[in-house]
Design a protein around this motif. Structure first.
Motif, mmCIF file in Angstrom:
data_model
loop_
_atom_site.group_PDB
_atom_site.id
_atom_site.type_symbol
_atom_site.label_atom_id
_atom_site.label_comp_id
_atom_site.label_asym_id
_atom_site.label_seq_id
_atom_site.Cartn_x
_atom_site.Cartn_y
_atom_site.Cartn_z
ATOM 1 N N GLN A 145 0.716 -1.246 0.027
ATOM 2 C CA GLN A 145 -0.113 0.039 0.108
ATOM 3 C C GLN A 145 0.882 1.259 0.013
ATOM 4 N N PHE A 146 1.756 1.260 0.747
ATOM 5 C CA PHE A 146 2.830 2.490 1.149
ATOM 6 C C PHE A 146 3.572 2.605 -0.300
ATOM 7 N N ASP A 147 3.743 1.298 -1.150
ATOM 8 C CA ASP A 147 4.564 1.628 -2.365
ATOM 9 C C ASP A 147 3.703 2.030 -3.467
ATOM 10 N N VAL A 148 2.385 1.727 -3.273
ATOM 11 C CA VAL A 148 1.537 2.374 -4.464
ATOM 12 C C VAL A 148 1.435 3.871 -4.209
ATOM 13 N N LEU A 149 1.171 4.193 -2.886
ATOM 14 C CA LEU A 149 1.012 5.558 -2.672
ATOM 15 C C LEU A 149 2.167 6.549 -2.877
ATOM 16 N N ILE A 150 3.409 5.965 -2.715
ATOM 17 C CA ILE A 150 4.471 6.786 -2.873
ATOM 18 C C ILE A 150 4.639 6.947 -4.319
ATOM 19 N N GLN A 151 4.302 5.537 -5.277
ATOM 20 C CA GLN A 151 4.536 5.817 -6.470
ATOM 21 C C GLN A 151 3.629 6.938 -7.171
ATOM 22 N N LEU A 152 2.453 6.733 -6.765
ATOM 23 C CA LEU A 152 1.502 7.771 -7.229
ATOM 24 C C LEU A 152 1.778 9.280 -6.979
ATOM 25 N N ALA A 153 2.280 9.379 -5.824
ATOM 26 C CA ALA A 153 2.720 10.504 -5.237
ATOM 27 C C ALA A 153 3.768 11.246 -6.003
ATOM 28 N N THR A 154 4.880 10.463 -6.410
ATOM 29 C CA THR A 154 5.880 10.620 -7.052
ATOM 30 C C THR A 154 5.607 10.974 -8.620
ATOM 31 N N VAL A 155 4.774 10.545 -9.160
ATOM 32 C CA VAL A 155 4.207 10.642 -10.542
ATOM 33 C C VAL A 155 3.683 12.006 -10.412
ATOM 34 N N ASP A 156 2.618 12.131 -9.613
ATOM 35 C CA ASP A 156 1.876 13.249 -9.533
ATOM 36 C C ASP A 156 2.858 14.458 -9.392
ATOM 37 N N ASN A 157 3.818 14.446 -8.329
ATOM 38 C CA ASN A 157 4.862 15.565 -8.178
ATOM 39 C C ASN A 157 5.656 15.855 -9.276
ATOM 40 N N LEU A 158 6.189 14.918 -9.841
ATOM 41 C CA LEU A 158 6.913 15.089 -11.157
ATOM 42 C C LEU A 158 6.477 15.975 -12.085
ATOM 43 N N VAL A 159 5.182 15.831 -12.498
ATOM 44 C CA VAL A 159 4.433 16.780 -13.571
ATOM 45 C C VAL A 159 4.764 18.393 -13.335
ATOM 46 N N PRO A 160 4.432 18.624 -12.361
ATOM 47 C CA PRO A 160 4.703 20.248 -12.119
ATOM 48 C C PRO A 160 6.549 20.424 -12.299
ATOM 49 N N TYR A 161 7.015 19.650 -11.825
ATOM 50 C CA TYR A 161 8.655 19.988 -11.922
ATOM 51 C C TYR A 161 8.818 19.750 -13.452
ATOM 52 N N VAL A 162 8.397 18.740 -14.257
ATOM 53 C CA VAL A 162 8.818 18.835 -15.659
ATOM 54 C C VAL A 162 8.222 20.030 -16.215
ATOM 55 N N GLN A 206 10.042 4.581 -13.814
ATOM 56 C CA GLN A 206 10.340 3.372 -12.904
ATOM 57 C C GLN A 206 9.298 3.385 -11.844
ATOM 58 N N CYS A 207 8.404 4.159 -11.835
ATOM 59 C CA CYS A 207 7.402 3.902 -10.911
ATOM 60 C C CYS A 207 6.307 2.921 -11.457
ATOM 61 N N GLY A 208 6.259 2.687 -12.924
ATOM 62 C CA GLY A 208 5.442 1.541 -13.396
ATOM 63 C C GLY A 208 4.158 2.224 -13.844
ATOM 64 N N MET A 209 3.637 1.339 -14.752
ATOM 65 C CA MET A 209 2.443 1.841 -15.633
ATOM 66 C C MET A 209 1.326 2.124 -14.845
ATOM 67 N N ASP A 210 1.104 1.346 -13.724
ATOM 68 C CA ASP A 210 -0.153 1.398 -12.947
ATOM 69 C C ASP A 210 -0.048 2.920 -12.058
ATOM 70 N N ALA A 211 1.131 3.051 -11.735
ATOM 71 C CA ALA A 211 1.326 4.586 -11.131
ATOM 72 C C ALA A 211 1.274 5.474 -12.189
ATOM 73 N N VAL A 212 1.699 5.318 -13.298
ATOM 74 C CA VAL A 212 1.726 6.513 -14.307
ATOM 75 C C VAL A 212 0.234 6.639 -14.795
ATOM 76 N N THR A 213 -0.500 5.567 -15.009
ATOM 77 C CA THR A 213 -1.931 5.864 -15.442
ATOM 78 C C THR A 213 -2.702 6.472 -14.422
ATOM 79 N N ALA A 214 -2.630 5.979 -13.147
ATOM 80 C CA ALA A 214 -3.441 6.467 -11.906
ATOM 81 C C ALA A 214 -2.804 7.858 -11.757
ATOM 82 N N GLY A 215 -1.549 8.179 -11.786
ATOM 83 C CA GLY A 215 -1.266 9.721 -11.617
ATOM 84 C C GLY A 215 -1.516 10.312 -12.868
#
Length: 186
Positions: A99-116, A153-162
């Motif tokens: 659960q922690f991994d999924v949420l961290i990956q989702l948060a990572t993807v969501d936070n990388l968008v404004p950085y880019v 590296q976060c994976g397609m599930d995290a990218v899709t959800a993100g």
């Protein structure tokens, strides 16, 4: 040993317990928990302030702009906690670690968008400020490339959800930004 650490729920604590004894392992684990809790609290306040400022500019619902007498956007933070709880239910996993991994990956993807987006806009911001630094531009390109790698590296599930959460955010932005009189700047 790697065989122990690879399945551990507290690898740093286990490593210190192995090297210095169980008390050291528990102390390190406690510090890690406090560190994570502190970071999460800091991010909640950062998010609350970001949404407060955005609501003040007319980009998000007014509830995010309401503050207490001390200037804290409590109502907006409560709304975000409720949204985050809903996201937790949508990402329920068989173990807390998963659960922690999924949420961290989702948060990572969501936070990388404004950085880019910020790195992509850097050249324009530099020109408007009267600067033209090649070193800064190179750093932005490297940062953008690393952000893309981290997203991958976060994976397609995290990218899709993100991307779904980012697109939802853009839709909300569009509804509220459209209510603001256009001044030539977004």
């Amino acid at each position: 040993p790697n065989s122990v650490l690879s399945v551990s729920n507290a690898p740093f604590g286990d490593a210190f317990a192995y090297m210095y004894g169980p008390v050291a392992g528990r102390i390190v684990t406690a510090f890690m928990i406090f560190g994570c809790a502190g970071a999460l609290i800091a991010w909640q306040f950062t998010l609350g302030e970001l949404l407060r400022e955005s609501a003040g500019e007319g980009y998000f619902p007014e509830i995010f702009g309401k503050v207490t007498k001390d200037g804290v956007p409590v109502k907006g933070m409560i709304v975000m906690v409720l949204i985050q709880l809903i996201m937790i239910f949508f990402t329920i996993s068989p173990t807390m670690v998963k659960q922690f991994d999924v949420l961290i990956q989702l948060a990572t993807v969501d936070n990388l968008v404004p950085y880019v987006l910020a790195m992509a806009a850097l050249d324009i911001m530099q020109k408007e400020a009267g600067h033209n630094e090649r070193t800064t531009r190179l750093a932005a390109v490297i940062g953008g490339a690393y952000s893309m790698y981290a997203t991958y590296q976060c994976g397609m599930d995290a990218v899709t959800a993100g991307m779904m959460t980012v697109l939802l955010g853009y839709m909300i932005y569009g509804v509220y930004a459209g209510q603001k009189p256009y001044t030539g700047h977004l």
